[in-house]
Design an enzyme around this catalytic site. Structure first.
Site, short mmCIF file in Angstrom:
data_model
loop_
_atom_site.label_atom_id
_atom_site.label_comp_id
_atom_site.label_asym_id
_atom_site.label_seq_id
_atom_site.Cartn_x
_atom_site.Cartn_y
_atom_site.Cartn_z
N GLY A 296 60.12 44.27 43.04
CA GLY A 296 59.85 45.55 42.39
C GLY A 296 58.62 46.20 43.00
N SER B 58 57.53 50.66 43.76
CA SER B 58 57.02 51.68 42.84
C SER B 58 56.37 51.02 41.63
CB SER B 58 58.16 52.61 42.37
OG SER B 58 59.10 51.89 41.59
N GLY B 59 55.77 51.85 40.78
CA GLY B 59 55.23 51.38 39.51
C GLY B 59 54.16 50.32 39.62
N ARG C 246 65.27 47.20 45.62
CA ARG C 246 66.69 47.49 45.86
C ARG C 246 66.90 48.65 46.82
NH1 ARG C 246 68.82 48.05 39.81
NH2 ARG C 246 66.79 49.05 39.67
N ASP D 4 68.13 42.84 45.89
CA ASP D 4 68.48 42.98 44.48
C ASP D 4 68.37 41.59 43.86
OD1 ASP D 4 69.55 43.32 41.98
OD2 ASP D 4 71.41 44.27 42.65
N SER E 257 56.35 40.04 32.08
CA SER E 257 57.11 40.19 30.85
C SER E 257 56.72 41.55 30.27
CB SER E 257 56.82 39.05 29.88
OG SER E 257 57.54 39.21 28.68
N TYR F 14 66.38 44.37 26.31
CA TYR F 14 65.12 44.19 27.04
C TYR F 14 64.30 43.06 26.43
CZ TYR F 14 60.70 45.62 29.25
OH TYR F 14 59.53 45.65 29.98
N LYS G 268 62.86 39.67 28.20
CA LYS G 268 61.42 39.48 28.38
C LYS G 268 60.86 38.32 27.54
CE LYS G 268 60.57 42.65 31.47
NZ LYS G 268 60.12 42.29 32.82
#
Length: 302
Positions: A13, A16-17, A38, A88, A166, A180, A184
């Site tokens: 991941g 971004s973010g 991805r 992925d 998490s 979700y 988590k």
């Protein structure tokens, strides 16, 4: 505890973010990163961005807010290696085919950060089974597969640090987040158990539990939040990805299991742990208040 010297971090991941924000902070400290995501175009853009920032911040000697002195050794060295690979994590075949070649290319990472994740809130009875499956495959099984692929290499070198991302919604059940939350909560259970097993190899396991953070993922999930979820989430302060990243960097030499991005998140955790009924009643009151408002609206329109 003596400060650990890290050379390379794998980040899922990472395009971004929070993942990209952590990568930025690591690169600024002279630590190499291997980004996984991805979308190959987003990955390429992230890598280009990191390299440009390095050149602008360090090579030019410009002022920065990284906490590193302007004349630090990092500013005098070549930029750290920045790798990328489309991946992925919800597809185990991709993970187990990809990671061995990545390890051969870069060597064993000192840090693995499992940051890839998705969220699709909604009322439980309205969420399709496919949403549960996709969420658990990405958030929980993706974390497990990536860790399994890297763990033997870390164990062989006798050191390493694994940070699994998490959420506060992995500690406290939040209305609208059944899919979700299941994933988590699972990440925390997996991390806590792995922590006990990893010690014998000199590997530290931590779990990051951020609150709502201003990321593309949050913008996506905001489209689907029930009003009850919005009411509960509206009480918490929205953090920036960099605020979360700063906290992660600060904990890279810590043995603490939980990483909280702010004092409010830590307080919520401790309140829920010590006074679960109190937290439940507060959230129940907010939910009922929203539902009363929803019921009252049609009668006013008549």
């Amino acid at each position: 505890m003596a400060k650990e010297k890290h050379k390379l971090a794998y980040i899922t991941g990472g395009s971004s973010g929070i993942g990209l924000a952590i990568a930025r902070r690591l690169v600024q400290q002279g630590i190499g990163v291997y980004l996984f995501g991805r979308d190959p175009h987003k990955l390429e853009s992230a890598v280009t961005q990191l390299r440009k920032e390095w050149e602008g911040t360090f090579a030019s000697g410009a002022k920065n807010d990284t906490g590193l002195p302007q004349n630090s050794s990092a500013s005098k060295e070549m930029p750290p290696p920045i790798y990328q690979h489309p991946l992925d994590v919800s597809d185990p075949q991709q993970v187990y085919a990809c990671i061995p070649s990545c390890l051969a290319e870069s060597g064993t990472p000192d840090i693995l950060i499992n940051c890839a994740g998705i969220a699709r809130p909604g009322y439980f009875e309205e969420l399709a089974p496919e949403i549960f499956e996709r969420t658990i495959k990405t958030n929980l099984l993706g974390t497990i597969h990536m860790t399994r692929a890297v763990f033997p290499s870390m164990a062989q070198q006798g050191s390493g640090r694994i940070i699994n991302v998490s959420s506060l919604a992995g500690l406290v059940g939040v209305f609208g987040y059944t899919a979700y939350g299941a994933s988590k909560f699972g990440v925390i259970g997996f991390s806590e158990t792995l922590r006990a097993e990893a010690r014998r190899y000199g590997i530290t396991v931590q779990v990051l539990c951020p609150p709502d953070t201003d990321t593309p993922q949050l913008a996506e999930e905001n489209q689907y939040k029930p009003p009850e979820t919005r009411r509960i989430a509206g009480n918490a302060r929205l953090l920036s990805p960099d605020q979360v990243a700063r906290r992660v960097i600060a904990k890279l030499s810590s043995s603490s299991f939980y990483i909280f991005a702010d004092t409010e998140s830590a307080l919520i955790y401790h309140l829920h742990r010590l006074f679960p009924r109190l937290v439940e009643r507060i959230m129940d009151w907010q939910i009922k208040d929203v539902q009363k408002t929803k019921q009252a609206i049609p009668s006013k329109e008549k």
